[in-house]
Design a protein around this motif. Structure first.
Motif, PDB file in Angstrom:
ATOM      1  N   ASP A 168       1.010  -1.036  -0.019  1.00 51.55           N
ATOM      2  CA  ASP A 168       0.386   0.350   0.073  1.00 51.55           C
ATOM      3  C   ASP A 168       0.983   1.066  -0.016  1.00 51.55           C
ATOM      4  OD1 ASP A 168      -2.398  -1.290   0.059  1.00 51.55           O
ATOM      5  OD2 ASP A 168      -2.167  -2.059   2.243  1.00 51.55           O
ATOM      6  N   GLY A 169       1.893   0.983  -0.137  1.00 50.50           N
ATOM      7  CA  GLY A 169       3.216   1.906   0.066  1.00 50.50           C
ATOM      8  C   GLY A 169       3.786   2.921  -1.515  1.00 50.50           C
ATOM      9  N   MET A 170       4.729   3.273  -1.540  1.00 44.83           N
ATOM     10  CA  MET A 170       4.982   3.459  -2.102  1.00 44.83           C
ATOM     11  C   MET A 170       7.126   3.549  -2.045  1.00 44.83           C
ATOM     12  SD  MET A 170       5.606   7.990  -2.058  1.00 44.83           S
ATOM     13  CE  MET A 170       5.715   8.968  -0.404  1.00 44.83           C
ATOM     14  N   VAL A 171       7.789   3.422  -3.608  1.00 42.27           N
ATOM     15  CA  VAL A 171       9.234   3.122  -3.145  1.00 42.27           C
ATOM     16  C   VAL A 171       9.311   4.390  -3.836  1.00 42.27           C
ATOM     17  CG1 VAL A 171       8.674   0.336  -4.063  1.00 42.27           C
ATOM     18  CG2 VAL A 171       9.106   2.209  -5.658  1.00 42.27           C
ATOM     19  N   MET A 172      10.956   4.200  -3.873  1.00 49.42           N
ATOM     20  CA  MET A 172      11.325   5.816  -3.905  1.00 49.42           C
ATOM     21  C   MET A 172      10.832   6.033  -5.307  1.00 49.42           C
ATOM     22  SD  MET A 172      15.500   6.349  -3.701  1.00 49.42           S
ATOM     23  CE  MET A 172      16.339   5.696  -4.720  1.00 49.42           C
ATOM     24  N   GLY A 173      10.699   7.533  -5.343  1.00 46.15           N
ATOM     25  CA  GLY A 173      10.567   8.142  -6.461  1.00 46.15           C
ATOM     26  C   GLY A 173       9.798   8.307  -7.172  1.00 46.15           C
ATOM     27  N   GLY A 174       8.702   8.237  -5.636  1.00 44.44           N
ATOM     28  CA  GLY A 174       6.999   8.431  -5.810  1.00 44.44           C
ATOM     29  C   GLY A 174       6.157   6.993  -6.565  1.00 44.44           C
ATOM     30  N   LEU A 175       6.988   6.003  -6.917  1.00 49.39           N
ATOM     31  CA  LEU A 175       6.284   4.948  -7.039  1.00 49.39           C
ATOM     32  C   LEU A 175       5.142   3.913  -6.279  1.00 49.39           C
ATOM     33  CD1 LEU A 175       5.322   3.762 -10.208  1.00 49.39           C
ATOM     34  CD2 LEU A 175       7.289   1.995  -9.862  1.00 49.39           C
ATOM     35  N   SER A 176       3.353   4.248  -7.119  1.00 56.99           N
ATOM     36  CA  SER A 176       2.855   3.385  -5.912  1.00 56.99           C
ATOM     37  C   SER A 176       1.267   2.349  -6.734  1.00 56.99           C
ATOM     38  CB  SER A 176       1.714   4.068  -5.080  1.00 56.99           C
ATOM     39  OG  SER A 176       1.319   4.747  -6.393  1.00 56.99           O
ATOM     40  N   VAL A 177       1.070   1.650  -6.292  1.00 50.99           N
ATOM     41  CA  VAL A 177       0.346   0.780  -6.908  1.00 50.99           C
ATOM     42  C   VAL A 177      -0.580   1.764  -7.634  1.00 50.99           C
ATOM     43  CG1 VAL A 177      -1.050  -1.035  -7.003  1.00 50.99           C
ATOM     44  CG2 VAL A 177       0.936  -1.205  -5.988  1.00 50.99           C
ATOM     45  N   LEU A 178      -0.894   2.823  -6.683  1.00 45.40           N
ATOM     46  CA  LEU A 178      -2.325   3.604  -7.195  1.00 45.40           C
ATOM     47  C   LEU A 178      -2.081   4.098  -8.783  1.00 45.40           C
ATOM     48  CD1 LEU A 178      -5.036   5.073  -6.531  1.00 45.40           C
ATOM     49  CD2 LEU A 178      -3.909   6.821  -4.850  1.00 45.40           C
ATOM     50  N   ILE A 198      -6.142  -5.314  -4.448  1.00 45.59           N
ATOM     51  CA  ILE A 198      -5.090  -4.781  -3.440  1.00 45.59           C
ATOM     52  C   ILE A 198      -6.674  -4.178  -3.014  1.00 45.59           C
ATOM     53  CG2 ILE A 198      -4.336  -3.042  -3.770  1.00 45.59           C
ATOM     54  CD1 ILE A 198      -3.365  -4.052  -6.478  1.00 45.59           C
ATOM     55  N   SER A 199      -7.523  -3.949  -2.557  1.00 46.73           N
ATOM     56  CA  SER A 199      -8.199  -3.136  -2.180  1.00 46.73           C
ATOM     57  C   SER A 199      -9.899  -2.825  -2.164  1.00 46.73           C
ATOM     58  CB  SER A 199      -7.674  -1.549  -2.901  1.00 46.73           C
ATOM     59  OG  SER A 199      -8.874  -0.430  -1.348  1.00 46.73           O
ATOM     60  N   VAL A 200     -10.342  -2.893  -1.345  1.00 46.96           N
ATOM     61  CA  VAL A 200     -12.060  -3.411  -1.276  1.00 46.96           C
ATOM     62  C   VAL A 200     -12.293  -1.306  -0.943  1.00 46.96           C
ATOM     63  CG1 VAL A 200     -13.950  -5.275  -0.716  1.00 46.96           C
ATOM     64  CG2 VAL A 200     -12.167  -5.540  -1.241  1.00 46.96           C
ATOM     65  N   VAL A 205      -8.094  11.382 -10.117  1.00 43.81           N
ATOM     66  CA  VAL A 205      -8.310  10.003 -10.201  1.00 43.81           C
ATOM     67  C   VAL A 205      -7.543  10.082  -8.508  1.00 43.81           C
ATOM     68  CG1 VAL A 205      -8.597   7.921  -9.477  1.00 43.81           C
ATOM     69  CG2 VAL A 205      -9.151   9.891 -11.894  1.00 43.81           C
ATOM     70  N   PRO A 206      -6.152   9.443  -7.739  1.00 47.91           N
ATOM     71  CA  PRO A 206      -5.859   9.555  -7.042  1.00 47.91           C
ATOM     72  C   PRO A 206      -6.307  10.401  -5.242  1.00 47.91           C
ATOM     73  CG  PRO A 206      -3.612  10.051  -8.426  1.00 47.91           C
ATOM     74  CD  PRO A 206      -5.196  10.777  -8.633  1.00 47.91           C
ATOM     75  N   ALA A 207      -6.538  11.646  -5.806  1.00 46.35           N
ATOM     76  CA  ALA A 207      -7.356  12.402  -4.471  1.00 46.35           C
ATOM     77  C   ALA A 207      -8.980  12.485  -4.429  1.00 46.35           C
ATOM     78  CB  ALA A 207      -6.832  13.892  -5.186  1.00 46.35           C
ATOM     79  N   VAL A 208      -9.011  11.212  -5.391  1.00 43.07           N
ATOM     80  CA  VAL A 208     -11.185  11.150  -4.533  1.00 43.07           C
ATOM     81  C   VAL A 208     -10.862   9.397  -4.460  1.00 43.07           C
ATOM     82  CG1 VAL A 208     -13.196   9.734  -6.143  1.00 43.07           C
ATOM     83  CG2 VAL A 208     -11.858  12.048  -7.062  1.00 43.07           C
ATOM     84  N   ILE A 209      -9.612   8.583  -5.186  1.00 42.77           N
ATOM     85  CA  ILE A 209      -9.600   7.678  -4.730  1.00 42.77           C
ATOM     86  C   ILE A 209      -8.868   7.638  -2.869  1.00 42.77           C
ATOM     87  CG2 ILE A 209      -8.095   5.119  -4.114  1.00 42.77           C
ATOM     88  CD1 ILE A 209      -9.955   5.385  -6.884  1.00 42.77           C
ATOM     89  N   ALA A 210      -7.988   8.595  -2.163  1.00 41.87           N
ATOM     90  CA  ALA A 210      -7.462   8.074  -1.719  1.00 41.87           C
ATOM     91  C   ALA A 210      -8.520   9.730  -0.452  1.00 41.87           C
ATOM     92  CB  ALA A 210      -6.098   9.914  -1.084  1.00 41.87           C
ATOM     93  N   ALA A 211      -9.921  10.112  -1.271  1.00 48.02           N
ATOM     94  CA  ALA A 211     -10.900  10.576   0.341  1.00 48.02           C
ATOM     95  C   ALA A 211     -11.921   9.461   0.356  1.00 48.02           C
ATOM     96  CB  ALA A 211     -11.954  11.280  -1.310  1.00 48.02           C
ATOM     97  N   PRO A 262      -8.972   6.111   2.587  1.00 53.45           N
ATOM     98  CA  PRO A 262      -7.823   7.125   4.166  1.00 53.45           C
ATOM     99  C   PRO A 262      -6.591   6.067   4.058  1.00 53.45           C
ATOM    100  CG  PRO A 262      -9.789   6.660   5.274  1.00 53.45           C
ATOM    101  CD  PRO A 262     -10.098   5.840   4.125  1.00 53.45           C
ATOM    102  N   LYS A 263      -6.317   4.898   2.907  1.00 50.15           N
ATOM    103  CA  LYS A 263      -4.763   4.371   2.932  1.00 50.15           C
ATOM    104  C   LYS A 263      -4.412   4.717   2.531  1.00 50.15           C
ATOM    105  CE  LYS A 263      -5.970   0.008   0.790  1.00 50.15           C
ATOM    106  NZ  LYS A 263      -6.032  -1.207   0.902  1.00 50.15           N
ATOM    107  N   TYR A 264      -4.612   5.054   0.525  1.00 49.50           N
ATOM    108  CA  TYR A 264      -3.629   6.017  -0.119  1.00 49.50           C
ATOM    109  C   TYR A 264      -3.659   7.545  -0.338  1.00 49.50           C
ATOM    110  CZ  TYR A 264      -5.713   2.084  -2.508  1.00 49.50           C
ATOM    111  OH  TYR A 264      -5.855   0.278  -2.598  1.00 49.50           O
ATOM    112  N   ALA A 265      -4.281   7.877   1.567  1.00 51.23           N
ATOM    113  CA  ALA A 265      -3.798   9.475   1.364  1.00 51.23           C
ATOM    114  C   ALA A 265      -2.451   9.967   1.464  1.00 51.23           C
ATOM    115  CB  ALA A 265      -4.448  10.014   2.608  1.00 51.23           C
ATOM    116  N   ALA A 266      -1.409   8.615   1.784  1.00 50.22           N
ATOM    117  CA  ALA A 266      -0.273   9.333   1.785  1.00 50.22           C
ATOM    118  C   ALA A 266       0.227   9.552   0.303  1.00 50.22           C
ATOM    119  CB  ALA A 266       0.687   8.425   3.231  1.00 50.22           C
ATOM    120  N   VAL A 267      -0.458   8.249  -0.259  1.00 50.91           N
ATOM    121  CA  VAL A 267       1.195   8.245  -1.529  1.00 50.91           C
ATOM    122  C   VAL A 267      -0.470   8.906  -2.816  1.00 50.91           C
ATOM    123  CG1 VAL A 267       1.048   5.622  -1.289  1.00 50.91           C
ATOM    124  CG2 VAL A 267      -0.309   6.439  -2.651  1.00 50.91           C
ATOM    125  N   ALA A 268      -1.062   9.478  -2.154  1.00 44.52           N
ATOM    126  CA  ALA A 268      -1.733  10.511  -2.946  1.00 44.52           C
ATOM    127  C   ALA A 268      -1.080  11.228  -3.969  1.00 44.52           C
ATOM    128  CB  ALA A 268      -3.436  10.766  -2.891  1.00 44.52           C
TER     129      ALA A 268
END
Length: 326
Positions: free
Chosen positions: A98-108, A159-161, A264-270, A273-279
């Motif tokens: 659910d996190g991200m690697v160096m460079g900001g890459l995330s599944v989202l 990955i997420s429900v 889209v990331p902002a809407v998904i994070a809303a 909340p687990k995507y708020a850090a990577v949005a």
């Protein structure tokens, strides 16, 4: 001054330039929105309402009366993009979580970048190189716009429900727009124009949540991801295009990331909340993908169209020669 024309020379410029302006103000003057408050603060923090209005306006432009050929072509391209995005997200999720690697890459970021096609670029390229049914496929592909498909893809990848009200809420503005737009052509004429008008406001509001001092690596990651979007989704879409009677041109033209995908990331994070850090980093990565795909795809589409055009001309010439020889 021709500000609009200058901005539109930049790939995805109507989204990206306001986004950069918002990010610049947030980085240099982080307290500016609260200093003024009122409606001015609303412009900085109103991304979700702007996005909802944008999706509604887009819905009004979608005509229910689509021919089977258009449905077949558009459906094949959507299914191939969503399928590839789900597979890529599933693989990436095993390593990134659910996190991200160096460079900001995330599944989202990966899923959103691969899911949403730049409809404006697609229809522009198809008007130049495509067939009628390929141009009309834009009507079906417009369903990719917004967070709904990304939520579904995250679910498909395991990955997420998301609770069903969120899924319904994500697509409801689009459905409402489609219904009223098809019931009344005057409503379609009025609201369909609002789709493009709202893009700069969405970009500015999203940029207002981005600190440029922390995201330069994400921009570089976006360049690499943009190339992968073209190669991976392009290959899948070319296969889908050929299976539905095309020559691959429409498949390559669909291998882009839409400018409004950055919303889209902002809407998904809303919604989760687990995507708020990577949005925030996902937003920048996707913005880079928009530019990269907008540069590469027209070049590749034109090259492929020229190549298959020569091949089709040769086949026609051979058939004519055979006809005359017999």
């Amino acid at each position: 001054m021709r500000i609009k024309q200058s901005v539109e020379r930049i790939p995805g410029g109507m989204m990206l330039v306001p986004l950069l302006l918002g990010a610049l103000l947030h980085t240099l003057l982080p307290n500016l929105p609260t200093f003024f408050g009122s409606f001015t603060e609303g412009l900085f923090k109103g991304a979700l309402p702007f996005i909802a209005l944008n999706i509604f306006c887009l819905g009004t432009s979608i005509d229910f009366r689509v021919t089977p050929k258009i449905l077949k072509k558009g459906g094949a391209l959507i299914i191939s993009k969503v399928g590839v995005a789900a597979l890529a997200g599933l693989i990436a999720g095993k390593f990134i979580g659910d996190g991200m690697v160096m460079g900001g890459l995330s599944v989202l970021a990966i899923i959103v970048a691969m899911n949403d096609t730049n409809g404006g670029m697609y229809i522009s390229l198809m008007n130049q190189f495509g067939k009628k049914e390929e141009i009309g496929a834009t009507t079906i592909m417009a369903l990719e716009t917004g967070p709904f498909i990304t939520m579904v893809t995250l679910g498909i990848a395991g990955i997420s429900v998301f609770p069903w009200p969120y899924l319904v809420g994500a697509i409801l503005p689009l459905l409402l727009g489609m219904i009223v737009g098809n019931l009344d052509s005057d409503i379609r004429s009025m609201f369909s124009k609002g789709n493009a008008m709202l893009i700069p406001f969405i970009g500015f509001a999203l940029g207002s949540g981005i600190d440029l001092s922390k995201v330069y690596q994400a921009g570089l990651t976006g360049i690499v991801l943009g190339v992968l979007v073209v190669v991976v989704t392009g290959a899948a879409c070319v296969i889908a295009d050929k299976l539905t009677g095309g020559n691959g041109v429409a498949g390559i033209a669909a291998a882009t990331t839409a400018g409004n995908a950055a919303a889209v990331p902002a809407v998904i994070a809303a919604a989760n909340p687990k995507y708020a850090a990577v949005a925030p980093s996902a937003t920048v990565v996707i913005a880079s993908c928009v530019i990269v795909t907008a540069i590469l795809v027209p070049i590749l589409t034109a090259w492929w169209a020229k190549r298959v055009g020569r091949a089709e001309k040769k086949d026609n010439d051979d058939q004519v020669q055979v006809k005359f020889s017999t």
